[in-house]
Design an enzyme around this catalytic site. Structure first.
Site, PDB file in Angstrom:
ATOM      1  CE  LYS A   1      62.184  28.166  75.509  1.00 11.41           C
ATOM      2  NZ  LYS A   1      63.296  29.131  75.405  1.00 11.41           N
TER       3      LYS A   1
ATOM      4  CB  CYS B   1      65.090  25.343  79.062  1.00  5.39           C
ATOM      5  SG  CYS B   1      65.383  25.604  80.812  1.00  5.39           S
TER       6      CYS B   1
ATOM      7  CB  VAL C   1      60.524  24.744  82.582  1.00  6.47           C
ATOM      8  CG1 VAL C   1      59.069  24.614  82.261  1.00  6.47           C
ATOM      9  CG2 VAL C   1      61.237  25.645  81.570  1.00  6.47           C
TER      10      VAL C   1
ATOM     11  CB  SER D   1      67.697  22.939  87.454  1.00  2.41           C
ATOM     12  OG  SER D   1      68.559  24.048  87.585  1.00  2.41           O
TER      13      SER D   1
END
EC number: 2.5.1.18
Length: 213
Positions: free
Chosen positions: A8, A20, A60, A73
């Site tokens: 981000k 982020c 993201v 993630s």
């Protein structure tokens, strides 16, 4: 082949790293493993088409590894651990969920307009659980002397907690949690953290629309 990662961009400052915590978690993992990577800053309010092609949901972080783009993630950290096992960052299973409710309770408290809704108490309960874990285990990290994945997940979230609650509510982690304070100090002084953190003003600008919609 260098790795590539989309993260981000800062709200109102698309040339700067954004706020982020999940993006920073992935960047921390890359840094702790001393991997070379190329970073793409994505303006989430004006997403380029090429980014939507690789991340249709527009989320993201997204990591390019072995010519494939990978989202989420959790998945990214798992793949990096598998492909680049040295240094090992996997957290022992019994410690993997330590602090896992802090970010959710922080967000609820941050956005709360009612001082009697229990949201502050809920956050304090989670911070007390972290304090008790750190007090009863040798540190300085969750799983002992070495940093691991759970620390790299918590570090950005605790940074957001410190910056956003300090700014919007003039609130800070109580002094009655000295182990949490020391833990945060340890995390925030990591070289990898210094290299991958967003500036405080961008944490604030990122949260502002959620706090005052």
């Amino acid at each position: 082949m260098a790795l590539e990662i989309c993260v981000k961009a800062a709200v109102g400052a698309p040339d700067h790293l954004g706020d982020c915590p999940f993006s920073q978690r992935a960047l921390l993992t890359l840094e702790e493993k001393s991997l070379t990577y190329k970073i793409h800053l994505i303006n989430l309010s004006d997403k380029p088409q090429w980014f939507l092609d690789i991340s249709p949901q527009g989320k993201v972080p997204v990591l390019k590894i072995d010519d494939k783009w990978v989202t989420d993630s959790d998945v990214i950290v798992g793949i990096l651990e598998e492909k680049y096992p040295d240094p090992p960052l996997k957290t022992p299973a019994e410690f993997a969920s330590v602090g896992s409710n802090i970010f959710g309770t922080f967000g609820t408290f941050l956005k709360s307009k009612d001082s009697n809704d229990g949201s502050e108490h809920a956050l304090l309960v989670e911070l007390e659980a972290l304090e008790n874990h750190l007090k009863s285990h040798d540190g300085p990290f969750i799983a002992g002397e070495r940093v691991s994945a759970v620390d790299l997940s918590l570090a950005p979230k605790l940074y957001h907690l410190q910056v956003a609650l300090g700014h919007f509510k003039s609130w800070s982690v109580p002094e009655s949690f000295p182990h949490v304070h020391n833990y945060m100090k340890t995390l925030f002084s990591l070289d990898s953290f210094e290299k991958t953190k967003t500036e405080e003003k961008y944490v604030i600008s990122g949260w502002a629309p959620k706090v005052n919609p």
